[in-house]
Write an enzyme that holds these catalytic residues in place. Structure first.
Site, PDB file in Angstrom:
ATOM      1  N   TRP A 324      -2.651  54.756  73.729  1.00 32.54           N
ATOM      2  CA  TRP A 324      -2.916  53.335  74.056  1.00 32.54           C
ATOM      3  C   TRP A 324      -1.985  52.413  73.287  1.00 32.54           C
ATOM      4  O   TRP A 324      -1.853  51.242  73.583  1.00 32.54           O
ATOM      5  CB  TRP A 324      -4.383  52.977  73.782  1.00 32.54           C
ATOM      6  N   ASP A 325      -1.298  52.964  72.303  1.00 32.95           N
ATOM      7  CA  ASP A 325      -0.320  52.199  71.531  1.00 32.95           C
ATOM      8  C   ASP A 325       0.632  51.435  72.454  1.00 32.95           C
ATOM      9  O   ASP A 325       1.007  50.295  72.191  1.00 32.95           O
ATOM     10  CB  ASP A 325       0.539  53.141  70.666  1.00 32.95           C
ATOM     11  N   GLU A 466     -11.516  55.741  64.655  1.00 32.98           N
ATOM     12  CA  GLU A 466     -11.746  57.167  64.944  1.00 32.98           C
ATOM     13  C   GLU A 466     -12.574  57.885  63.882  1.00 32.98           C
ATOM     14  O   GLU A 466     -12.931  59.046  64.071  1.00 32.98           O
ATOM     15  CB  GLU A 466     -10.402  57.875  65.104  1.00 32.98           C
ATOM     16  N   LYS A 578     -11.578  53.079  59.958  1.00 34.34           N
ATOM     17  CA  LYS A 578     -10.154  53.415  59.891  1.00 34.34           C
ATOM     18  C   LYS A 578      -9.275  52.226  60.248  1.00 34.34           C
ATOM     19  O   LYS A 578      -8.272  51.956  59.613  1.00 34.34           O
ATOM     20  CB  LYS A 578      -9.880  54.564  60.863  1.00 34.34           C
ATOM     21  N   GLN A 579      -9.652  51.530  61.323  1.00 38.85           N
ATOM     22  CA  GLN A 579      -8.757  50.485  61.827  1.00 38.85           C
ATOM     23  C   GLN A 579      -9.567  49.425  62.564  1.00 38.85           C
ATOM     24  O   GLN A 579     -10.760  49.610  62.815  1.00 38.85           O
ATOM     25  CB  GLN A 579      -7.735  51.105  62.766  1.00 38.85           C
TER      26      GLN A 579
END
Ligand code: BGC
Length: 727
Positions: A324-325, A466, A578-579
């Site tokens: 998806w980046d 994730e 994580k993000q």
């Protein structure tokens, strides 16, 4: 690494520890291939590699990944039997430089070679320059200059290095080496090899203006020669080897300087449409230049339906797969500067529809479930065991492949961004509408009707964070899914109103009852609302997880490369993420959340975010710009933009090497500069900007393409000025 100049990177001295990260930092690329930033004498031991975009192979039961071609730029010298390599005992200085305005790297290494105890040492200076042509993507070139201060005998050993570096290879099986005598040019070496899995031919040719062997030089004499390399595969043409020879022959006829000039002009042309200037902050200026350099190096301009891998063309990390980046983090840059490249990303997904349909069916769903790690034709490369447990050395079950269902919605999100920005409805006719419909069907079949709560939920998923696997009602995922249904409705009505023919086309793809069913689902989808203090719960039960600090979590690590997520990871049962997850949601759907709410979420989540993915800073920075946290946004901008320059980012997940370049982060840096600080957006099809800059930025200037017209936007003293540019 020094900060000299805003367009060059320079490393003085040779550090063996940095060879692998320099392969990424000094990377050269042209969308078709990436040539790792290693030195002429480097081999597979140094991870020297020519990485090919979109050519994949599986060796045995290992991970399927992109293929590296034999390296045509290999060459090394010795002086009277003493090998000359960077880092050798006789080396007295070494400089490696990248001109990232023009995609040219240079090295200069000096050795002082002692022939015997009594004689003074002979100084040998080797200067080489190399580039992979942006003008002819199949061409690589290098120019060597060797100078000595005393008579000596050098020996040159060079050629196509067929000892190819691979993470999970070998991918090339049979090697055929041949010498062809090309009229008016001379001997040209060619290596042909074939991938094991599907027999793709990779052909590499090489011409050198000098032959290998002994070279006598007198004191002060210089020797100069050029090397041209060419790469084709049978995916490009059935006559790959012949095409290589033709490319080499043309380069030889044109000569090095002409080839160099064409390459140089292509880069200047790219900057005319994309340069971002930051006045008053050299570090930020250099970092954005370098980020855009990397995006240009990997942009697939040479065909339709091509995309970009998560680690660009820096190697085989992450299997050379598209995540998806590309849609969420890289596409915006291209959409605003070179929309044909953005369109190519979407065509890649449209072409990958059969793979996505097959994946959904594999899990018992309908419609299109896109690959989390997508290779050619949408092939899912993500394994069920994507991490190795550092304690047992055993593969660890991960659920990215089966549970990161937001991927199909990410693709639809990007498609709609493209349609909204360009007004190009043709993509809907050419498979786009079908793709949206199939993604909607997927979510329709995945949806869970919670009768007790009277709502549609999405259970057992993984959001962008994730570290928390198999959660339910991830706010990001649910909102993205809702968007798919909204986009379907908008796409249907937009296209139907163009002409009776389009209306008929739409009706042939999706009928009224199906649309009505989708509408109903959309009305009942549960999107978690902010609680009274404004904070949105990331997923059901997130607030009940242990609330500890990042430092606490870090202190529980027993090994440095331990995986933080999964079942037993140190973060898995805590609120440490994580993000960006809720913050990504609030950035992608900015209109849904007011400034107060975003602020509350930013304050809550940022301190609980590891930023363990390079995708994280950008979402936090963009939202920070919106809520007026400009200095924090600048700090996060620098983390995004500097990651490849300083060789940062995680190198391992468990025991698996995940190093390489971070193009999503580079795309994120552009977004922060232009959409965040630069305040750019379209309003009724017209460019609008209301920029706000961090304190030490005197001005910000960027180029934008809207409806085929290029504009220059300047933000200075809180005033934003948009001027049309002559193209
Ligand atoms: C991130 C994903 C990302 C992938 C590839 C992972 O570490 O969590 O969001 O897509 O890397 O960059």
């Amino acid at each position: 690494m020094t900060m000299d100049g805003i367009w060059t990177l320079c490393e003085c001295g040779y550090d063996t520890e940095r060879v692998i990260s320099n392969g990424n930092t000094f990377l050269l690329g042209n969308g078709y291939l990436g040539c790792r930033g290693t030195l002429d004498e480097h081999t597979r031991a140094h991870m020297a590699a020519v990485n090919l975009a979109g050519v994949y192979d599986r060796c045995g039961s290992s991970w399927r990944e992109t293929v590296n071609a034999p390296n045509p730029l290999f060459g090394c010298l010795d002086c009277s039997g003493v090998p000359l390599a960077a880092g050798d005992g006789s080396m007295s200085s070494h400089l490696h430089e990248l001109d990232f305005r023009h995609g040219v790297s240079r090295r200069e290494t000096v050795w002082k070679v002692r022939m015997n105890e009594k004689a003074p040492p002979v100084t040998v200076i080797l200067s080489t320059e190399r580039f992979v042509s942006m003008d002819d993507i199949h061409l690589l070139a290098s120019r060597w200059t060797v100078t000595v201060d005393a008579a000596c005998e050098l020996t040159l050993r060079s050629g196509i290095d067929q000892e190819v570096y691979d993470c999970n290879g070998p991918h090339l099986t049979r090697f055929l080496r041949q010498m062809d005598e090309v009229p008016d040019i001379g001997p040209v070496e060619t290596v042909r090899a074939w991938t094991g899995e599907s027999g793709v031919e990779v052909a590499v040719s090489r011409f050198s203006s000098i032959s290998d062997g002994a070279i006598h030089l007198s004191a002060g004499q210089s020797l100069e020669f050029v090397v041209f390399g060419s790469v084709y595969t049978s995916q490009d043409t059935p006559t790959a080897a012949q095409s290589c020879l033709e490319t080499i022959a043309k380069a030889c006829r044109d000569g090095y300087d002409t080839v160099y000039d064409s390459h140089y002009r292509c880069w200047e042309h790219l900057w005319e449409g994309s340069e971002v200037e930051i006045g008053g902050d050299l570090q930020a200026q250099k970092a954005i230049n370098y980020s855009l350099y990397h995006l240009h190096c990997i942009a697939p301009r040479h065909g339709k339906g091509l995309s970009i891998a998560a680690r660009g063309l820096s190697g085989q990390t992450y299997k050379g797969a598209v995540f998806w980046d590309t849609e969420i983090f890289m596409l915006p840059f291209f959409l605003h500067t070179e929309p044909s490249v953005a369109r190519s990303f979407l065509e890649y997904r449209i072409n990958g529809l059969p793979g996505a349909l097959a994946k959904a069916a594999e899990y018992g769903f309908e419609g299109a479930f896109y690959a989390w790690e997508s290779q050619e034709h949408g092939y899912e490369a993500c394994s069920d065991y994507n991490v190795t447990d550092v304690f047992s050395g055993r593969p660890q079950r991960t659920y990215f492949r089966d549970k990161q269902i937001h991927i199909s919605a990410d693709v639809v999100y990007a498609l709609w961004e493209y349609v909204e920005y360009t007004g190009d409805l043709s993509i809907l006719r050419e498979g786009g509408l079908e793709m949206i419909l199939q993604c909607a069907r997927f979510y329709y079949s995945y949806a869970y009707l919670n009768l007790r709560k009277n709502r549609i939920e999405f259970l057992d998923v993984i959001g962008p964070d994730e570290y928390h696997e198999r959660v339910s009602n991830n706010a990001f995922t649910n909102r993205m899914v809702l968007h798919v249904f909204e986009v379907l409705r908008l796409a249907v009505s937009r296209l139907s109103s163009v002409s009776p023919k389009d209306k008929a086309f739409v009706e042939s793809i999706v009928d009224g009852p199906a649309l009505a069913a989708f509408e109903t689902v959309a009305q009942w989808i549960y999107v978690p609302k902010p609680r009274p203090d404004g904070v949105v719960e990331q997923f059901d039960g997130y607030f009940k997880q242990e609330d500890c600090s990042l430092d606490d979590v870090r202190s529980r690590l027993l090994k440095p490369n331990e995986y933080w997520g999964g079942n037993n990871g140190v973060a898995a049962h805590t609120q440490v993420i994580k993000q960006a997850d809720v913050i990504a949601l609030q950035q992608l759907f900015a209109d849904d959340y007011d400034v107060r709410t975003v602020k509350a979420n930013w304050d809550y989540y940022e301190k609980r975010t590891e930023h363990g993915s390079s995708l994280s800073s950008c979402m936090y920075a963009l939202t920070a710009c919106r809520i007026g946290y400009l200095e924090r946004a600048k700090h996060l901008f620098l983390s995004s933009a500097l990651v490849d320059m300083v060789g940062g980012g995680k190198q391992f997940a468990g025991d698996i090497y995940i190093g390489g370049t971070h193009p999503a982060s580079a795309g994120g840096a552009w977004m922060i500069a232009v959409l965040g600080f630069g305040g750019f957006r379209l309003e009724r099809g017209l460019p609008v900007a209301d920029g706000k800059l961090p304190q030490d930025w005197k001005y910000l200037r960027y180029r934008i393409l809207v409806d085929g017209r290029r504009y220059m936007v300047t933000i200075r003293d809180s005033v934003s000025v948009i001027e049309p540019m002559d193209v």
